[in-house]
Design a protein around this motif. Structure first.
Motif, PDB file in Angstrom:
ATOM      1  N   VAL A 289       4.834  -2.372  26.961  1.00 25.41           N
ATOM      2  CA  VAL A 289       4.285  -2.535  25.620  1.00 25.41           C
ATOM      3  C   VAL A 289       2.805  -2.186  25.644  1.00 25.41           C
ATOM      4  N   ARG A 290       2.412  -1.297  24.746  1.00 25.73           N
ATOM      5  CA  ARG A 290       1.010  -0.883  24.610  1.00 25.73           C
ATOM      6  C   ARG A 290       0.606  -1.118  23.164  1.00 25.73           C
ATOM      7  N   ARG A 291      -0.422  -1.936  22.980  1.00 22.73           N
ATOM      8  CA  ARG A 291      -0.955  -2.186  21.630  1.00 22.73           C
ATOM      9  C   ARG A 291      -2.175  -1.291  21.436  1.00 22.73           C
TER      10      ARG A 291
ATOM     11  N   ASP B 173      -3.330  -2.001  15.458  1.00 22.80           N
ATOM     12  CA  ASP B 173      -2.223  -2.797  14.925  1.00 22.80           C
ATOM     13  C   ASP B 173      -0.867  -2.218  15.298  1.00 22.80           C
ATOM     14  N   GLU B 174      -0.873  -1.114  16.010  1.00 20.81           N
ATOM     15  CA  GLU B 174       0.362  -0.402  16.336  1.00 20.81           C
ATOM     16  C   GLU B 174       0.886  -0.825  17.709  1.00 20.81           C
ATOM     17  N   LEU B 175       2.207  -1.016  17.779  1.00 21.11           N
ATOM     18  CA  LEU B 175       2.861  -1.294  19.059  1.00 21.11           C
ATOM     19  C   LEU B 175       3.643  -0.061  19.485  1.00 21.11           C
ATOM     20  N   ARG B 176       3.464   0.326  20.732  1.00 20.88           N
ATOM     21  CA  ARG B 176       4.255   1.393  21.331  1.00 20.88           C
ATOM     22  C   ARG B 176       5.052   0.750  22.459  1.00 20.88           C
TER      23      ARG B 176
ATOM     24  N   GLU C 114      -2.699  -8.699  25.963  1.00 19.01           N
ATOM     25  CA  GLU C 114      -2.150  -8.294  24.669  1.00 19.01           C
ATOM     26  C   GLU C 114      -2.105  -6.766  24.561  1.00 19.01           C
ATOM     27  N   GLU C 115      -3.082  -6.115  25.156  1.00 16.01           N
ATOM     28  CA  GLU C 115      -3.243  -4.665  25.046  1.00 16.01           C
ATOM     29  C   GLU C 115      -2.202  -3.873  25.838  1.00 16.01           C
TER      30      GLU C 115
END
Length: 189
Positions: free
Chosen positions: A32-34, A37-40, A142-143
């Protein structure tokens, strides 16, 4: 788009184990990459294990340097480096601090927010917006973090030699690249 539970973030203890075990168990987990506001989100489908200073293909075989400092640091951090002056590669540091071991993430199956190709470590990083700024990043942040998912079926895990490390003599032939058989996002079968 399949529903995905992103609440079960992997803890640092996951990475503080044998590198080959971590490599195999990363298959099927979510990266998960933030970005703002976008999540990839992508499912890990191909990895390579690097076994420390004795492994002639590992960056740690050159010893502790400014470049490899993170690689010799605590498990569960990102070791991000540039190859060929143009491609970023993401590794997960494993085992005990000082071991110089890691798992290279080679390919992802896109799950959410990824529209670019992810077959190969450079394309994976480009698609997720990963660069040298994330070198040393705690992989429980989080990032950038990984999320638990069911273990991949052992019958689907293929072990082959790593790619692009011919210079590493006998280490080049060892079956330290693991991928999910039949997955179309694997960089090379």
């Amino acid at each position: 788009m399949e529903p995905v539970d992103l609440s079960k973030r992997l803890q640092l203890s996951f990475y503080q184990r044998d590198t080959q075990l971590v490599a195999r168990e990363l298959l099927g987990k979510l990266l998960v990459r933030r970005v703002g506001d976008e999540l990839r989100v992508g499912r890990i489908v191909e990895v390579e294990a690097y076994l420390g200073p004795q492994d002639l293909a590992a960056h740690s075989s050159k010893g502790l340097t400014k470049r490899t400092r993170v690689l010799f640091g605590p498990a569960g951090h990102a070791y991000v480096y540039l190859v060929y002056g143009m491609y970023w590669c993401l590794n997960v540091v494993t085992e005990a601090e000082g071991s110089g071991t890691a798992v290279l993430l080679r390919a992802l199956e896109p799950v959410r927010g990824i529209g670019a190709r992810t077959q190969g470590p450079g394309l994976l990083c480009r698609a997720l917006g990963i660069d040298g700024e994330l070198n040393g990043q705690d992989l429980t942040s989080e990032e950038l973090h990984q999320v638990d998912a069911p273990l991949a079926d052992p019958a689907l895990i293929v072990a082959k030699s790593r790619i692009g490390v011919e210079y590493a003599k006998e280490w080049a032939r060892l079956p330290l690249r693991f991928y999910l058989a039949g997955n179309p996002y694997v960089s090379r079968s």
